[in-house]
Enzyme design. Structure first.
Site, PDB file in Angstrom:
ATOM      1  N   CYS A  42      -2.892   5.328  -1.250  1.00 43.33           N
ATOM      2  CA  CYS A  42      -3.946   4.650  -0.487  1.00 43.33           C
ATOM      3  C   CYS A  42      -3.869   5.111   0.963  1.00 43.33           C
ATOM      4  CB  CYS A  42      -3.700   3.146  -0.594  1.00 43.33           C
ATOM      5  SG  CYS A  42      -4.683   2.113   0.490  1.00 43.33           S
ATOM      6  N   HIS A  43      -4.982   4.980   1.686  1.00 53.32           N
ATOM      7  CA  HIS A  43      -4.942   5.406   3.098  1.00 53.32           C
ATOM      8  C   HIS A  43      -3.930   4.589   3.903  1.00 53.32           C
ATOM      9  CE1 HIS A  43      -7.254   8.012   5.980  1.00 53.32           C
ATOM     10  NE2 HIS A  43      -6.336   7.425   6.734  1.00 53.32           N
ATOM     11  N   THR A  44      -3.609   3.397   3.440  1.00 54.80           N
ATOM     12  CA  THR A  44      -2.615   2.592   4.176  1.00 54.80           C
ATOM     13  C   THR A  44      -1.233   3.248   4.120  1.00 54.80           C
ATOM     14  OG1 THR A  44      -3.917   0.622   3.675  1.00 54.80           O
ATOM     15  CG2 THR A  44      -1.664   0.260   4.440  1.00 54.80           C
ATOM     16  N   HIS A  64       2.166   1.330  -2.715  1.00 56.96           N
ATOM     17  CA  HIS A  64       1.895  -0.089  -3.008  1.00 56.96           C
ATOM     18  C   HIS A  64       0.794  -0.251  -4.045  1.00 56.96           C
ATOM     19  CE1 HIS A  64      -1.005   1.123   0.062  1.00 56.96           C
ATOM     20  NE2 HIS A  64      -1.792   0.158  -0.393  1.00 56.96           N
ATOM     21  N   GLU A  65       0.457   0.838  -4.772  1.00 60.08           N
ATOM     22  CA  GLU A  65      -0.674   0.776  -5.712  1.00 60.08           C
ATOM     23  C   GLU A  65      -0.187   1.259  -7.086  1.00 60.08           C
ATOM     24  OE1 GLU A  65      -5.052   1.702  -4.379  1.00 60.08           O
ATOM     25  OE2 GLU A  65      -4.282   3.491  -5.364  1.00 60.08           O
ATOM     26  N   CYS A  94       2.670 -17.223  -4.944  1.00 64.46           N
ATOM     27  CA  CYS A  94       3.782 -18.106  -5.349  1.00 64.46           C
ATOM     28  C   CYS A  94       3.279 -19.421  -5.919  1.00 64.46           C
ATOM     29  CB  CYS A  94       4.718 -18.358  -4.173  1.00 64.46           C
ATOM     30  SG  CYS A  94       4.079 -19.538  -2.956  1.00 64.46           S
ATOM     31  N   CYS A  97       3.430 -22.247  -1.702  1.00 61.34           N
ATOM     32  CA  CYS A  97       3.481 -22.284  -0.232  1.00 61.34           C
ATOM     33  C   CYS A  97       2.223 -22.987   0.291  1.00 61.34           C
ATOM     34  CB  CYS A  97       3.587 -20.863   0.338  1.00 61.34           C
ATOM     35  SG  CYS A  97       2.071 -19.909   0.176  1.00 61.34           S
ATOM     36  N   CYS A 100      -0.954 -20.892  -0.384  1.00 61.98           N
ATOM     37  CA  CYS A 100      -1.425 -20.932  -1.779  1.00 61.98           C
ATOM     38  C   CYS A 100      -2.024 -22.298  -2.102  1.00 61.98           C
ATOM     39  CB  CYS A 100      -0.288 -20.630  -2.748  1.00 61.98           C
ATOM     40  SG  CYS A 100       0.164 -18.873  -2.842  1.00 61.98           S
ATOM     41  N   CYS A 108      -0.584 -15.534   0.602  1.00 64.53           N
ATOM     42  CA  CYS A 108       0.666 -16.238   0.293  1.00 64.53           C
ATOM     43  C   CYS A 108       1.714 -15.898   1.356  1.00 64.53           C
ATOM     44  CB  CYS A 108       1.148 -15.779  -1.085  1.00 64.53           C
ATOM     45  SG  CYS A 108       2.769 -16.394  -1.562  1.00 64.53           S
ATOM     46  N   ARG A 112       6.451 -13.195   3.172  1.00 63.96           N
ATOM     47  CA  ARG A 112       5.811 -12.247   4.094  1.00 63.96           C
ATOM     48  C   ARG A 112       6.774 -11.755   5.186  1.00 63.96           C
ATOM     49  NH1 ARG A 112       4.412  -8.737   6.546  1.00 63.96           N
ATOM     50  NH2 ARG A 112       2.359  -8.071   7.275  1.00 63.96           N
ATOM     51  N   CYS A 171      -4.480  -1.919  -5.524  1.00 61.51           N
ATOM     52  CA  CYS A 171      -5.002  -2.026  -4.151  1.00 61.51           C
ATOM     53  C   CYS A 171      -6.499  -1.731  -4.105  1.00 61.51           C
ATOM     54  CB  CYS A 171      -4.248  -1.151  -3.158  1.00 61.51           C
ATOM     55  SG  CYS A 171      -4.860  -1.434  -1.463  1.00 61.51           S
ATOM     56  N   ARG A 372      -9.262   9.257  -4.995  1.00 60.80           N
ATOM     57  CA  ARG A 372      -7.913   8.735  -5.196  1.00 60.80           C
ATOM     58  C   ARG A 372      -7.070   9.776  -5.907  1.00 60.80           C
ATOM     59  NH1 ARG A 372      -7.386   5.131  -1.647  1.00 60.80           N
ATOM     60  NH2 ARG A 372      -6.516   3.106  -2.201  1.00 60.80           N
TER      61      ARG A 372
HETATM   62  P1  NAD Z   1     -10.027   7.124   2.555  1.00 59.21           P
HETATM   63  O1  NAD Z   1      -9.318   8.120   3.377  1.00 59.21           O
HETATM   64  O2  NAD Z   1     -10.095   7.324   1.065  1.00 59.21           O
HETATM   65  O3  NAD Z   1     -11.534   6.965   3.044  1.00 59.21           O
HETATM   66  C1  NAD Z   1     -11.915   6.883   4.385  1.00 59.21           C
HETATM   67  C2  NAD Z   1     -13.377   7.352   4.482  1.00 59.21           C
HETATM   68  O4  NAD Z   1     -13.835   7.099   5.810  1.00 59.21           O
HETATM   69  C3  NAD Z   1     -13.549   8.847   4.233  1.00 59.21           C
HETATM   70  O5  NAD Z   1     -14.610   9.055   3.307  1.00 59.21           O
HETATM   71  C4  NAD Z   1     -13.909   9.401   5.603  1.00 59.21           C
HETATM   72  O6  NAD Z   1     -14.760  10.540   5.550  1.00 59.21           O
HETATM   73  C5  NAD Z   1     -14.613   8.205   6.227  1.00 59.21           C
HETATM   74  N1  NAD Z   1     -14.666   8.203   7.692  1.00 59.21           N
HETATM   75  C6  NAD Z   1     -13.673   8.534   8.571  1.00 59.21           C
HETATM   76  N2  NAD Z   1     -14.099   8.371   9.834  1.00 59.21           N
HETATM   77  C7  NAD Z   1     -15.381   7.931   9.756  1.00 59.21           C
HETATM   78  C8  NAD Z   1     -16.364   7.569  10.730  1.00 59.21           C
HETATM   79  N3  NAD Z   1     -16.097   7.613  12.042  1.00 59.21           N
HETATM   80  N4  NAD Z   1     -17.583   7.172  10.296  1.00 59.21           N
HETATM   81  C9  NAD Z   1     -17.858   7.110   8.970  1.00 59.21           C
HETATM   82  N5  NAD Z   1     -16.975   7.439   8.009  1.00 59.21           N
HETATM   83  C10 NAD Z   1     -15.749   7.830   8.397  1.00 59.21           C
HETATM   84  O7  NAD Z   1      -9.345   5.716   2.852  1.00 59.21           O
HETATM   85  P2  NAD Z   1      -9.300   4.416   1.919  1.00 59.21           P
HETATM   86  O8  NAD Z   1      -8.122   4.492   1.025  1.00 59.21           O
HETATM   87  O9  NAD Z   1     -10.655   4.185   1.380  1.00 59.21           O
HETATM   88  O10 NAD Z   1      -8.941   3.305   3.022  1.00 59.21           O
HETATM   89  C11 NAD Z   1      -9.913   2.943   3.992  1.00 59.21           C
HETATM   90  C12 NAD Z   1      -9.330   1.948   4.997  1.00 59.21           C
HETATM   91  O11 NAD Z   1      -9.074   0.705   4.334  1.00 59.21           O
HETATM   92  C13 NAD Z   1      -7.988   2.361   5.604  1.00 59.21           C
HETATM   93  O12 NAD Z   1      -7.977   1.913   6.941  1.00 59.21           O
HETATM   94  C14 NAD Z   1      -6.985   1.577   4.785  1.00 59.21           C
HETATM   95  O13 NAD Z   1      -5.774   1.411   5.479  1.00 59.21           O
HETATM   96  C15 NAD Z   1      -7.732   0.297   4.600  1.00 59.21           C
HETATM   97  N6  NAD Z   1      -7.334  -0.582   3.499  1.00 59.21           N
HETATM   98  C16 NAD Z   1      -7.348  -1.930   3.733  1.00 59.21           C
HETATM   99  C17 NAD Z   1      -7.063  -2.811   2.709  1.00 59.21           C
HETATM  100  C18 NAD Z   1      -7.128  -4.282   2.954  1.00 59.21           C
HETATM  101  O14 NAD Z   1      -6.612  -5.052   2.132  1.00 59.21           O
HETATM  102  N7  NAD Z   1      -7.733  -4.737   4.033  1.00 59.21           N
HETATM  103  C19 NAD Z   1      -6.709  -2.319   1.446  1.00 59.21           C
HETATM  104  C20 NAD Z   1      -6.712  -0.938   1.244  1.00 59.21           C
HETATM  105  C21 NAD Z   1      -7.034  -0.075   2.278  1.00 59.21           C
HETATM  106  N1  AHE Z   2       1.348  -3.548   8.943  1.00 59.91           N
HETATM  107  C1  AHE Z   2      -0.028  -3.534   9.298  1.00 59.91           C
HETATM  108  C2  AHE Z   2      -0.794  -4.506   8.422  1.00 59.91           C
HETATM  109  C3  AHE Z   2      -1.720  -3.747   7.608  1.00 59.91           C
HETATM  110  C4  AHE Z   2      -2.564  -4.674   6.754  1.00 59.91           C
HETATM  111  O1  AHE Z   2      -3.397  -5.452   7.274  1.00 59.91           O
HETATM  112  N2  AHE Z   2      -2.373  -4.580   5.471  1.00 59.91           N
HETATM  113  C5  AHE Z   2      -3.212  -5.276   4.511  1.00 59.91           C
HETATM  114  C6  AHE Z   2      -3.138  -4.503   3.231  1.00 59.91           C
HETATM  115  S1  AHE Z   2      -3.659  -2.817   3.384  1.00 59.91           S
HETATM  116  C7  AHE Z   2      -3.519  -2.286   1.786  1.00 59.91           C
HETATM  117  O2  AHE Z   2      -3.819  -0.992   1.703  1.00 59.91           O
HETATM  118  C8  AHE Z   2      -2.698  -6.673   4.217  1.00 59.91           C
HETATM  119  O3  AHE Z   2      -2.451  -7.055   3.095  1.00 59.91           O
HETATM  120  N3  AHE Z   2      -2.615  -7.475   5.222  1.00 59.91           N
HETATM  121  C9  AHE Z   2      -2.092  -8.803   5.111  1.00 59.91           C
HETATM  122  C10 AHE Z   2      -0.688  -8.868   5.628  1.00 59.91           C
HETATM  123  O4  AHE Z   2      -0.076  -9.937   5.564  1.00 59.91           O
HETATM  124  O5  AHE Z   2      -0.192  -7.825   6.108  1.00 59.91           O
HETATM  125  C11 AHE Z   2      -0.270  -3.885  10.739  1.00 59.91           C
HETATM  126  O6  AHE Z   2      -1.329  -3.514  11.256  1.00 59.91           O
HETATM  127  O7  AHE Z   2       0.609  -4.535  11.333  1.00 59.91           O
HETATM  128 ZN    ZN Z   3      -3.814   0.053  -0.129  1.00 58.76          ZN
END
Ligand code: NAD
Ligand code: AHE
Ligand code: ZN
Length: 377
Positions: A42-44, A64-65, A94, A97, A100, A108, A112, A171, A372
């Site tokens: 994942c991008h994370t 994490h996936e 859980c 907590c 939850c 949860c 954490r 994820c 992916r």
């Molecule tokens: P990815 O690399 O597969 O996709 C990112 C996309 O964004 C690409 O298609 C890229 O071309 C596009 N992009 C980059 N800059 C851009 C811009 N300025 N304008 C428009 N498009 C642009 O990444 P992903 O795996 O899809 O993850 C995306 C984001 O979501 C990451 O920041 C990741 O950390 C986050 N994420 C968050 C959660 C969550 O729970 N909140 C879960 C998973 C991933």
């Molecule tokens: N360590 C990062 C936090 C990043 C973040 O927000 N992670 C998401 C999942 S991304 C999955 O690809 C998340 O679950 N957030 C809830 C949590 O408790 O972290 C930072 O920026 O500090």
């Molecule tokens: Zn992820």
């Protein structure tokens, strides 16, 4: 006697992972040992490896996936048994907590703090190399063919689901679809804009199609993403590099309808992690009710800004983690949706590879060539 396992170790920010043997101690009370069969990248993972994550710790085993099989349970484990197929959860459930019990959030809090410190709930790490401690990551560390997880951090899934596909539910799939269904609660006929059509954004698009959205605009700098978005239900594509003027004005114009001709989307989703785009996503929302959901994770020191007027006039900024899903309850259902053909996963898994080639997955992601990548053990 610790188990010898194969893992990709992140020794330092910005450096490729090193695939090597590491030692893994067995499960303690309330924990399970899981043989990981497949893991998505994942991008994370890239965000943390790049050094941008304020919580990033090194050396660590990222990932994490994943999906795998329980091979051993520690004392007092009651919800899963040896042989169960599971998906690790970076947000556990859980059911005890205050978070939850509130029924207001999926966040949860049971473990954490230790999770953020890269250790198991008892404060220790189970991974080491030559006696040197390795950190766990997001409570999962799926870039190892075996890992130890608290039982509250595994979702038991059906036995006939293919690991190399359903790992993505750990994820990306859940985050994207859940952001639409659980967080935004998108209704039929809605107009939506998705910023960033990667592994998350395409799942937002398929979630929007499931929810019955009428207009689904995808925004991405990579022109290849037009065809990708259209495969999953996108109705319009915008490449910011091809917009003559201001991106927000362009999007607002595209969404104009009704007697007052006030444009703006009912829902927007930021799936990149770019704070300027987060602002654009908020400001592309409809006055009075538009909601912008932040999914992208932004680096240390980054902040979002907008004129308060944007909020005063009824736009709403929200965030979502893991699509608001409660893992042990919701993940098995999403696996069922996949098995019933209700949601697509296979076409988004553009590359598979052995662990030895995991660094290629990061290169493909950085170069915009994959949706992916999945490591199959
Ligand atoms: P990815 O690399 O597969 O996709 C990112 C996309 O964004 C690409 O298609 C890229 O071309 C596009 N992009 C980059 N800059 C851009 C811009 N300025 N304008 C428009 N498009 C642009 O990444 P992903 O795996 O899809 O993850 C995306 C984001 O979501 C990451 O920041 C990741 O950390 C986050 N994420 C968050 C959660 C969550 O729970 N909140 C879960 C998973 C991933
Ligand atoms: N360590 C990062 C936090 C990043 C973040 O927000 N992670 C998401 C999942 S991304 C999955 O690809 C998340 O679950 N957030 C809830 C949590 O408790 O972290 C930072 O920026 O500090
Ligand atoms: Zn992820």
């Amino acid at each position: 006697m610790p188990l010898k396992v194969r893992a990709a170790v992140a020794y330092a920010a910005g450096k490729p992972l090193e695939v090597t043997d590491v030692a893994l101690d067995g499960p303690r009370a309330g924990e399970v040992l899981v043989e990981i069969k497949a893991t998505g990248i994942c991008h994370t993972d890239e965000f943390t490896l790049s050094g941008a994550d304020p919580e990033g710790l090194f050396p660590a085993i990222l990932g994490h996936e994943g999906a795998g099989i329980v091979v051993e349970v520690g004392p007092d484990v009651s919800s899963v048994k040896k042989g169960d197929h599971v998906i690790p959860l970076y947000i556990p459930e859980c059911r005890q907590c205050p978070s939850c019990l509130s029924r207001k959030t999926n966040l949860c809090t049971a473990i954490r703090t230790t999770q953020g410190q890269g250790v198991m709930p008892d404060g220790t790490s189970r991974f080491s190399i030559d006696g040197r401690k390795l950190h766990h990551y997001m409570g999962c560390s799926t870039f190892a063919n075996f890992t130890v997880l608290p039982e509250i951090a595994v979702a038991k899934i059906r036995d006939d689901a293919p690991f190399d596909k359903v790992c993505y539910i750990g994820c990306g799939v859940t985050t994207g679809i859940g952001a639409v269904i659980n967080t935004a609660k998108v209704e039929r006929g809605a107009k939506a804009i998705v910023f960033g059509l990667g592994g998350i954004g395409l799942n937002v698009i398929q979630g929007l199609r499931l929810a019955g959205a009428d207009m689904i605009i995808g925004v991405d700098l990579n022109p290849d993403k037009k065809a990708w978005g259209e495969r999953f239900g996108m109705t319009h594509f915008v490449n910011p590099n091809e917009v003559g003027g201001d991106l927000v004005a362009h999007l607002v114009d595209m969404t104009k309808s009704g007697a007052d001709q006030i444009g703006g989307a009912d829902y927007t989703f930021e799936c990149v992690g770019n704070v300027k785009l987060m602002r654009a996503a908020l400001e592309s929302c409809h006055r009075g009710w538009g909601q912008s959901i932040i999914i992208g994770v932004a680096g240390s020191g980054q902040e979002i800004a907008t004129r308060p007027f944007q909020l005063v006039t009824g736009r709403v900024w929200r965030g979502t983690a893991f699509g608001g899903a409660r893992g042990r309850s919701d993940v098995p259902k999403i696996v069922d949706w996949y098995m019933a053909g209700k949601i697509a996963i296979d076409p988004m898994i553009t590359h598979t590879m052995p662990l030895a080639e995991i660094n290629k997955a990061f290169d493909l992601m950085r170069d915009g060539k994959s949706i992916r990548s999945v490591v199959v053990y």
